[in-house]
Enzyme design. Sequence first.
Site, mmCIF file in Angstrom:
data_model
loop_
_atom_site.group_PDB
_atom_site.id
_atom_site.type_symbol
_atom_site.label_atom_id
_atom_site.label_comp_id
_atom_site.label_asym_id
_atom_site.label_seq_id
_atom_site.Cartn_x
_atom_site.Cartn_y
_atom_site.Cartn_z
ATOM 1 N N PRO A 292 19.572 -15.211 8.534
ATOM 2 C CA PRO A 292 19.873 -16.062 9.694
ATOM 3 C C PRO A 292 18.710 -17.005 9.967
ATOM 4 C CG PRO A 292 19.322 -13.837 10.411
ATOM 5 C CD PRO A 292 19.320 -13.797 8.924
ATOM 6 N N ASP A 468 13.138 -16.301 9.393
ATOM 7 C CA ASP A 468 14.192 -15.304 9.412
ATOM 8 C C ASP A 468 14.261 -14.706 10.818
ATOM 9 O OD1 ASP A 468 15.820 -13.069 9.125
ATOM 10 O OD2 ASP A 468 15.053 -12.562 7.140
ATOM 11 N N HIS A 469 15.365 -14.982 11.511
ATOM 12 C CA HIS A 469 15.471 -14.566 12.911
ATOM 13 C C HIS A 469 15.594 -13.049 13.056
ATOM 14 C CE1 HIS A 469 15.573 -15.322 17.020
ATOM 15 N NE2 HIS A 469 16.694 -16.017 17.163
ATOM 16 N N ARG A 470 15.857 -12.342 11.963
ATOM 17 C CA ARG A 470 15.902 -10.877 12.039
ATOM 18 C C ARG A 470 14.508 -10.294 12.241
ATOM 19 N NH1 ARG A 470 18.685 -9.609 6.424
ATOM 20 N NH2 ARG A 470 16.977 -11.028 5.876
ATOM 21 N N ILE A 472 11.670 -12.464 13.242
ATOM 22 C CA ILE A 472 10.846 -13.310 14.105
ATOM 23 C C ILE A 472 11.688 -13.852 15.241
ATOM 24 C CG2 ILE A 472 9.455 -15.415 14.184
ATOM 25 C CD1 ILE A 472 8.923 -14.950 11.161
#
Length: 498
Positions: A292, A468-470, A472
């Site tokens: 993501p 990577d929004h998972r 950060i």
Amino acid sequence: MATDFNLPELGENITSGDVLRVLVKPGDTINKDQAVVELETDKATIEVPTSVAGRVKDVKVKPGDKVKVGQAILSVEDNGSAKPADATSGPEKADTAQPAPTKAVAAESAPAKAVAAESAPAKPPEPVPQQDKVPDMQPDAQAKARSAQPDKPGVKPDKSGVKEDADEDRNAQPAAGGKVVDISRGARAAAEPSASPDLPPAPAAPSVRRMARELGVDIGDVQGSGPSGRISIDDVKAHARELVSGPAKSSGASGSIALPDFARWGEIERQPMRAVRRKTAEHLAAAWATIPHVTQHDVADITELEELRKKYGKQAEAAGGSLTVTAIAVKVAAAALRVFPQFNASIDLGAEEIIYKKYVHIGVAVDTDRGLLVPVIRHADTKNIIQLAVELAELSEKARTRKLSLEEMQGGCFSISNLGGIGGTYFTPIVNAPEVAILGISGARLEPVHKDGGFVPRFMLPLSLSYDHRAIDGADGIRFLRWIAEALEQPFLLSLQG
């Protein structure tokens, strides 16, 4: 006697390569460990050494061929001592005569097999195969054959009943094939609306279901390999890889786009994808499908930095490098990773862990005639800017001249892509998995900036950070990007905080 030299293992997860050059020809005498072909594999160019010695009898590949590990490259006559084909010595004749006895043995064994078959107890004939033979029999034999068939529940002994069963079997084959090709659960539900409500839930643990959701995989489409079809994490990963790589493998794979006949509208030319482009396409497609992405933008005022680059540029040139914005950005990013360790990490979804790295290796994207390559500068946080400038120049030259090794492109923690030399304002770089972030740099330009009550010309550098929004959060993303921007604006921060 000729010996084939097959393409050996080239590295982890490398199964094939494209032949760039063949370094030997028939008649050449070669030694062990001598390079015989030059391959382009994934993102590196490799000279493949031979493990055999002698005179080259035949070369089985040519430039442009795609060869797989284990495929024959060339054949070699050991030490060049093989005798001519018309030699008349006794042993030579004995060798050439070997195939004939082999055939004789095979012929002799045929009657033995026939005798064994006759002595074996006869099995009751199956209805459908027996029906195929009935038309060739005499009327009396047909009657005996029908009477010899065992009575089976639900199977009619007459001719019409056998035909109906055969037709049902033939009609069932396309349906079975359809299930293999059509992996869309929605398509199956549309084709079988009455059966959809009765489908049992997929057997999988909550952690496996959570992972499937994070990867964007429908758990109902995953084929389980465990007891009673139970789905494991490895099954989910394998299904995700199949979905990502499917369009590249076959036009009929799931998620592929059916292409029209472009030649209908004009002249076209087809060219095979080179190894670098294929690998880049596979890697980026997988990264885009599974990560993501979030991209944040900012600008850095590098007016003072430009003055320092001009002032100290000759020192870098004397050492063999160039004091570029990229070289300085490598130093800044390396320092930022020490301040923000969550950016120097990778996600292990299978173990539900985040891996934090204690080393700092920075990958830098290099534009080449074969595509984008990303050599890695190791332990960038321990080197000064002059050293980084020299190493960056060396790696860039290797990338452009096809001298970059696989090892020099592995182990990166964070990547930088600088398009400023070409132009542009902002862009969205794709995270170079398994890393969790990448910095994009665009072209600096002179802009009017309001300062001290008036507008003054300043050099402004556009920055783009994808992550990577998972791993950060957005707040950490902008803090990291602002730290980099301020470090470029005030290089003293590298010594103060880095």
